[in-house]
Write an enzyme that holds these catalytic residues in place. Structure first.
Site, PDB file in Angstrom:
ATOM      1  N   GLU A 146      29.600  43.965  32.150  1.00 31.56           N
ATOM      2  CA  GLU A 146      30.871  43.438  32.503  1.00 31.56           C
ATOM      3  C   GLU A 146      31.923  44.396  32.017  1.00 31.56           C
ATOM      4  OE1 GLU A 146      33.214  39.651  30.599  1.00 31.56           O
ATOM      5  OE2 GLU A 146      31.427  40.538  29.277  1.00 31.56           O
ATOM      6  N   HIS A 147      32.001  45.059  30.849  1.00 30.65           N
ATOM      7  CA  HIS A 147      32.772  46.038  30.519  1.00 30.65           C
ATOM      8  C   HIS A 147      32.172  47.521  30.337  1.00 30.65           C
ATOM      9  CE1 HIS A 147      34.274  42.121  28.754  1.00 30.65           C
ATOM     10  NE2 HIS A 147      35.600  42.404  29.428  1.00 30.65           N
ATOM     11  N   SER A 181      30.102  38.045  26.509  1.00 33.12           N
ATOM     12  CA  SER A 181      30.525  39.154  26.587  1.00 33.12           C
ATOM     13  C   SER A 181      29.761  40.473  26.247  1.00 33.12           C
ATOM     14  CB  SER A 181      31.868  39.319  25.939  1.00 33.12           C
ATOM     15  OG  SER A 181      32.655  40.161  26.252  1.00 33.12           O
ATOM     16  N   HIS A 210      31.937  37.839  19.845  1.00 35.03           N
ATOM     17  CA  HIS A 210      32.287  36.812  20.822  1.00 35.03           C
ATOM     18  C   HIS A 210      31.308  35.742  20.507  1.00 35.03           C
ATOM     19  CE1 HIS A 210      35.403  37.406  23.843  1.00 35.03           C
ATOM     20  NE2 HIS A 210      35.021  38.866  23.574  1.00 35.03           N
ATOM     21  N   HIS A 225      23.007  27.486  75.725  1.00 37.54           N
ATOM     22  CA  HIS A 225      24.022  28.634  75.513  1.00 37.54           C
ATOM     23  C   HIS A 225      24.262  29.523  76.761  1.00 37.54           C
ATOM     24  CE1 HIS A 225      23.361  27.634  71.283  1.00 37.54           C
ATOM     25  NE2 HIS A 225      23.828  28.744  70.821  1.00 37.54           N
ATOM     26  N   GLU A 230      15.816  33.616  73.957  1.00 39.41           N
ATOM     27  CA  GLU A 230      15.423  32.880  72.739  1.00 39.41           C
ATOM     28  C   GLU A 230      15.421  31.432  73.089  1.00 39.41           C
ATOM     29  OE1 GLU A 230      19.242  33.439  70.191  1.00 39.41           O
ATOM     30  OE2 GLU A 230      18.485  35.375  69.349  1.00 39.41           O
ATOM     31  N   ASP A 244      41.310  42.055  28.729  1.00 39.74           N
ATOM     32  CA  ASP A 244      41.167  41.114  28.372  1.00 39.74           C
ATOM     33  C   ASP A 244      42.476  40.121  28.553  1.00 39.74           C
ATOM     34  OD1 ASP A 244      38.594  41.132  27.694  1.00 39.74           O
ATOM     35  OD2 ASP A 244      38.787  41.799  25.781  1.00 39.74           O
ATOM     36  N   GLN A 270      33.624  43.279  21.076  1.00 40.46           N
ATOM     37  CA  GLN A 270      32.913  42.516  21.871  1.00 40.46           C
ATOM     38  C   GLN A 270      31.744  41.821  21.271  1.00 40.46           C
ATOM     39  OE1 GLN A 270      34.096  42.213  25.229  1.00 40.46           O
ATOM     40  NE2 GLN A 270      35.726  43.325  24.344  1.00 40.46           N
TER      41      GLN A 270
END
Length: 444
Positions: free
Chosen positions: A339-340, A250, A275, A432, A427, A373, A272
């Protein structure tokens, strides 16, 4: 030693700032253990074993890691245990989980992407259709020694899948020391309406869900948290199945000025960093706030239960960066793409407008990260390690995939055929060209 304070006029070019940023990238901040073990090789062996032996390999791996002996008949938790666990659980806690799940469900329903109206161009109808995966697997830690049962992660992964319309959701959680899955995991699964729960070790559980065994039907997407081994297993099965992300530890970056309360900022950083490991970075134009927050951290740290781990995280992976102004602070936030991200300033909206990269953004003095959270609504499964520059949060839309839908009438086919056949023949793909030309010419 404590948290360091870096004062710089050019933060995105400052080597000390870059060093802090780079610790959040490239695996320098690694969670979940592993030591000097060759985690990729060990995980590769488990995946190969499960692919070859199925249930037997899962049972052997679980016995080795969790000291629990299972059989093919006991890999899946008996349905009656789910309802029994719910009846035995703390009603107040389950009520809180139910309210959180309601918030998540309401938010996810509000962001569910609908099929847009098709583009109609003459006899051409061009659209897109979104449909969910058939099965999703959710990893929930819970084995012996794994720490707290992450009930919040169950809500943040299962509810978005349900809103997406995933018809089958399977949960795996390693058996605890008493030989069974945590009763709280079972209770919350029952509360959320999930009836398929397995007791398998983490890595083997990812392998079983991704590859399928005699007992465990394969899924199309694997989500949920785990240690370094589970994360590596998800990395190795990616491509065979979808995954949510390869989430690291985190992290939070806080943009604040002298209107922010130093004690609140300090607690946000500590929340944080605890963690173990985690990272917390404050970027501010206020030297006074920097000093006050550093002092507040020193006052609060001794009162916290994880103070030794916190001290390491603050010293090794965190910093307070003093910059010339809020514009410079926002550029640091964009560079870190954490992340945050928290914004606590005299002009929150201006900062929000300037910041482009972050997993989840918490705006204002009354919006701490724990709201996201546990409770607010957006999923807490977020990009880490700078990947917020190109990934976003897990959501209901993550469990759905788009299918393009095209419908032509004969006149539109004839009108477009010359361009299509010219491109195909250039091509060298003559079949095709023939597939279009034959129809355009009204073949048999």
């Amino acid at each position: 030693m404590g948290i360091r304070i870096i004062q710089t006029d050019r933060p995105t070019d400052d080597p000390q700032v870059r060093e802090v940023r780079d610790r959040l990238r490239g695996g320098k901040l690694v969670g979940g253990g592993g030591g000097k073990l060759d985690i990729p090789a060990l995980v590769r062996d488990v995946l190969a074993d499960v692919a070859a032996r199925g249930d037997a390999a899962v049972i052997d791996s679980t016995a080795k890691l969790e000291k629990v002996t299972l059989t093919p008949q006991t890999l899946r938790v008996e349905p009656e245990k789910l309802s029994a666990a719910r009846k035995a659980a703390d009603p107040a806690l389950l009520a809180a989980v139910a309210r959180a799940a309601g918030n998540v469900r309401a938010y996810q329903q509000s962001i569910l992407t609908p099929d847009p109206p098709p583009l109609v161009r003459g006899g051409r109808t061009l659209g897109v259709r979104y449909t969910p995966v058939d099965r999703a697997g959710v990893c929930i830690p819970g084995g012996s020694g794994s720490g707290a049962v992450l009930v919040s992660s169950m809500v943040m992964t299962i509810v978005p899948a349900q809103v997406a319309g995933v018809p089958e959701i399977a949960v795996n959680s390693p058996p605890t020391c008493n030989g069974d899955v945590s009763p709280l995991v079972l209770a919350v699964a029952d509360l959320l309406g999930v009836r398929e729960v397995y007791r398998m070790s983490g890595t083997a559980g990812v392998a079983a869900m991704a590859l399928g065994t005699q007992t465990v039907p394969p899924v199309q997407m694997v989500v949920g948290p785990g240690n370094a081994f589970v994360t590596e297993a998800k990395r190795q099965v990616f491509g065979r199945v979808a995954i949510d992300s390869l989430a690291g530890p985190s992290e939070v970056l806080i943009v604040a000025d002298d209107t922010a309360h130093p004690d609140w900022v300090a607690l946000d950083m500590l929340s944080q960093a605890e963690h173990d490991p985690g990272s917390a970075v404050l970027v501010t134009p206020s030297a006074k706030l920097a000093s006050d927050v550093s002092a507040a951290i020193e006052r609060q740290l001794p009162k916290l239960s994880r103070r030794e781990a916190l001290a390491r995280a603050l010293e090794q992976y965190s910093a307070i960066i003093v910059v010339p102004d809020l514009d410079a602070a926002c550029e640091v936030a964009n560079d870190f793409a954490t992340e945050h991200l928290q914004i606590m300033t005299s002009d929150d909206d201006r900062c929000l407008h300037r910041i482009r990269h972050a997993g989840a953004i918490f705006v204002g003095h009354c919006t701490p990260v724990p709201l996201g959270d546990y409770y607010a609504g957006p999923s807490h499964v977020l990009p880490t390690g700078g990947t917020g520059k190109f990934f976003g949060p897990l959501s209901c839309n993550s469990f759905r995939k788009a299918s393009s839908v095209m419908r032509y009438d004969a006149a539109s086919l004839a009108a477009d055929a010359p361009d299509v056949t010219a491109l195909a023949e250039y091509e060298g793909l003559t079949a095709h060209a023939a597939a279009v030309r034959e129809r355009a010419q009204g073949g048999d």
